[in-house]
Design a protein around this motif. Structure first.
Motif, PDB file in Angstrom:
ATOM      1  N   THR A  80      -2.713   5.653  -6.182  1.00 47.68           N
ATOM      2  CA  THR A  80      -1.391   5.037  -6.197  1.00 47.68           C
ATOM      3  C   THR A  80      -0.553   5.591  -7.346  1.00 47.68           C
ATOM      4  O   THR A  80       0.662   5.755  -7.217  1.00 47.68           O
ATOM      5  CB  THR A  80      -1.527   3.512  -6.328  1.00 47.68           C
ATOM      6  N   VAL A 105      -5.358   4.807   6.774  1.00 49.26           N
ATOM      7  CA  VAL A 105      -6.679   5.093   6.229  1.00 49.26           C
ATOM      8  C   VAL A 105      -7.589   5.467   7.402  1.00 49.26           C
ATOM      9  O   VAL A 105      -7.386   5.006   8.535  1.00 49.26           O
ATOM     10  CB  VAL A 105      -7.255   3.878   5.477  1.00 49.26           C
ATOM     11  N   GLY A 134      -6.708   7.789   1.590  1.00 47.62           N
ATOM     12  CA  GLY A 134      -7.252   6.547   1.057  1.00 47.62           C
ATOM     13  C   GLY A 134      -8.751   6.481   0.997  1.00 47.62           C
ATOM     14  O   GLY A 134      -9.311   5.701   0.227  1.00 47.62           O
ATOM     15  N   GLU A 135      -9.441   7.288   1.816  1.00 44.46           N
ATOM     16  CA  GLU A 135     -10.899   7.315   1.835  1.00 44.46           C
ATOM     17  C   GLU A 135     -11.323   8.532   2.643  1.00 44.46           C
ATOM     18  O   GLU A 135     -10.495   9.191   3.286  1.00 44.46           O
ATOM     19  CB  GLU A 135     -11.453   6.030   2.460  1.00 44.46           C
ATOM     20  N   LYS A 143     -13.398   2.618  -3.085  1.00 45.35           N
ATOM     21  CA  LYS A 143     -12.536   2.361  -1.942  1.00 45.35           C
ATOM     22  C   LYS A 143     -13.330   1.526  -0.933  1.00 45.35           C
ATOM     23  O   LYS A 143     -14.415   1.920  -0.517  1.00 45.35           O
ATOM     24  CB  LYS A 143     -12.095   3.674  -1.289  1.00 45.35           C
ATOM     25  N   GLY A 148     -10.486   1.009   2.976  1.00 44.64           N
ATOM     26  CA  GLY A 148      -9.246   1.743   2.771  1.00 44.64           C
ATOM     27  C   GLY A 148      -8.446   1.323   1.554  1.00 44.64           C
ATOM     28  O   GLY A 148      -7.418   1.930   1.249  1.00 44.64           O
ATOM     29  N   HIS A 149      -8.889   0.295   0.827  1.00 46.05           N
ATOM     30  CA  HIS A 149      -8.165  -0.204  -0.328  1.00 46.05           C
ATOM     31  C   HIS A 149      -8.918   0.127  -1.611  1.00 46.05           C
ATOM     32  O   HIS A 149     -10.146   0.094  -1.653  1.00 46.05           O
ATOM     33  CB  HIS A 149      -7.969  -1.718  -0.243  1.00 46.05           C
ATOM     34  N   ARG A 150      -8.172   0.409  -2.644  1.00 43.50           N
ATOM     35  CA  ARG A 150      -8.792   0.641  -3.937  1.00 43.50           C
ATOM     36  C   ARG A 150      -9.226  -0.694  -4.534  1.00 43.50           C
ATOM     37  O   ARG A 150      -8.437  -1.645  -4.588  1.00 43.50           O
ATOM     38  CB  ARG A 150      -7.798   1.333  -4.882  1.00 43.50           C
ATOM     39  N   PHE A 208       0.868  -1.182   0.000  1.00 42.49           N
ATOM     40  CA  PHE A 208       0.000   0.000   0.000  1.00 42.49           C
ATOM     41  C   PHE A 208       0.903   1.230   0.000  1.00 42.49           C
ATOM     42  O   PHE A 208       1.866   1.306   0.759  1.00 42.49           O
ATOM     43  CB  PHE A 208      -0.878  -0.033   1.244  1.00 42.49           C
TER      44      PHE A 208
END
Length: 492
Positions: free
Chosen positions: A299, A244, A272-273, A389, A392-394, A198
């Motif tokens: 990213t 995040v 991230g969000e 998202k 917290g991750h795409r 990340f």
């Protein structure tokens, strides 16, 4: 200047100063520098050369940080992959980046013997280290600023992971700005909550190394354990935290962090969000002496805008803005035919491109919609495509759809996201094959065999057909409206 020089120079200045700490111990800058050279010699002996990719399928540890430094020192490119990635996804990443070596922790990850092939050698990290005698100091490769340094794999819209290739210049432009913005100093203690895959981890590691500060690795096993996380913050006397928002909300809501006070924290950064407004206002009011910053950037650009949360935001009634351009980037709004505007970034942090594809040139179109408020700050308004998202991750729903589509009971599938921030959930809308009735638990298990844990679906809905628009594309808006009128199958 290349990334590995940060550790080299810190070791020359203060060899005894703490550099990186994991749950079993730590390394001073002098020891980190020496261990990185030992790994570098072992990598050269294993045949790794400048420009080669080295895939690091490992957990978090101080030794892995030294290994990352070693890859940079010989002019190679490191590709981090967490042990939680199923072997199927790791295999696809290997096929894409074609590493000359895969280094793994056999205690932390599934044994990857079936990854062996004529072009890929798999070695255990400890065995790699022990293959080289202590004290060896090979010559460091003189990396150019625009040479690739590392590749971060993100979710791909076609169902295949995409490797975002970042250069030494990309990373240093960000970390130089961030270290100055946060006034990092040698006595700071940065927490590394994000996995090495990340882009938030880039700041944790290289921001610390630039300042001669220490970075404290939070293992994946504690990443979502609020009581243990707070214990790490307290025991390690963390001064700078970057995560995040959903991770910090976990500490606030389940760990009752605000009852403990800010501990040793002087700066908290979120990216991230979106951070829910009511929660960031609670945090701002409770910790008036702690700097709070909201950073934005995909990213492909790392951080490209920044906004500092102040007491003036306590009366805010609209979501936090993402601020103004930073790191030397020019961030603009490009008008779209529908009257909206897309956030477009140009500058030194914009990626080299996706690995294996043509190099990226010119501004990067984020796919995010934005506008400026009365103060000139950018506001994030969501996406005009379906990328989302989650936790917290795409997440590209297309990658989740591709995995689910391989299940024998699934005829057609669309993945939708409901909610936002820590409340975001993945919904699979499935057209079953004749005579089949896919169950949530079965589909979850199937996802777990192909995808990282944050891409595993939360609910499944069965429909007779997927609605399509006039152009034949999936009508996601119509599907979302229909789902709001029905309850999902959440049976486990």
């Amino acid at each position: 200047m290349s990334l590995h020089r940060l550790v080299v120079e810190a070791a020359e200045r203060t060899p005894e100063a703490p550099a990186v700490h994991d749950m079993t111990g730590g390394l001073s800058y002098g020891r980190l520098d020496a261990l990185a050279d030992r790994y570098a010699a072992a990598l050269l002996d294993a045949g790794v050369r400048p420009g080669n990719r080295v895939l690091l399928w490992t957990g978090k540890s101080a030794e892995v940080v030294a290994l990352m430094q070693a890859v940079l020192r010989i002019g190679a490119i490191y590709v981090p992959v967490t042990p939680s990635n199923p072997i199927g996804r790791v295999r696809r990443i290997i096929a894409d980046c074609r590493p000359s070596l895969v280094v793994t922790d056999l205690d932390d990850a599934p044994a990857p013997a079936d990854l062996d092939g004529p072009r890929v050698e798999v070695v255990d990290r400890t065995a790699l280290r022990d293959a080289s005698e202590p004290g060896r100091r090979p010559a460091h490769h003189p990396a150019a600023p625009d040479d690739p340094a590392y590749i971060l794999y993100t979710s791909g819209s076609t169902g295949e992971p995409k490797g975002v290739c970042l250069s030494h210049r990309n990373a240093l432009s960000f970390t130089d700005w961030a270290a100055e913005k946060l006034r990092l100093r040698p006595g700071d203690r940065l927490a590394n909550h994000a996995p090495f895959t990340f882009d938030l981890s880039v700041f944790d590691l290289y921001g610390a190394f630039r300042a001669g500060a220490s970075v404290h690795l939070v293992p994946d096993t504690l990443a979502h354990a609020p009581d243990q996380l707070i214990d790490v913050l307290a025991r390690r006397r963390i001064t700078v935290w970057y995560s995040v928002p959903s991770a910090f909300l976990l500490l606030m809501r389940q760990g009752r962090l605000l009852d403990r006070g800010p501990l040793s924290l002087r700066t908290c950064v979120f990216a991230g969000e979106a951070f829910p407004l009511k929660d960031i206002k609670r945090l701002r009011a409770a910790w008036p002496g702690v700097r709070l910053l909201n950073w934005y950037g995909p990213t492909e650009t790392n951080v490209c805008t920044s906004y500092e949360v102040t007491a003036a935001d306590l009366v805010r009634t609209t979501p936090l803005p993402i601020g103004t351009g930073c790191c030397g980037n020019d961030v603009r709004l490009a008008p779209r035919p529908d009257g909206t505007a897309e956030i477009v970034v140009s500058g030194p942090t914009v990626m080299l491109g996706y690995w294996g594809r043509p190099p990226h040139h010119g501004p990067y179109r984020t796919g995010d919609l934005g506008r400026r408020d009365a103060h000139g700050d950018l506001e994030y308004l969501g996406r005009f495509d379906d990328l989302a998202k989650v936790r917290g991750h795409r997440v590209e729903p297309g990658e989740v759809e591709a995995a689910l589509g391989a299940h024998p009971a699934v005829g057609d599938v669309v993945v939708l996201v409901s909610g936002s921030s820590d409340a975001a959930r993945l919904h699979a809308v499935v057209v079953p094959r004749p005579g089949q009735r896919p169950q949530l638990l079965d589909l979850k298990r199937h996802c777990a065999s192909l995808l990282p844990s944050y891409m595993i679906i939360d609910a499944v809905h069965t429909v007779e057909a997927i609605p399509r628009g006039p152009n034949g594309k999936t009508d996601r808006a119509a599907l979302a409206r229909e789902l709001r009128t029905r309850e999902p199958n959440r049976r486990a």
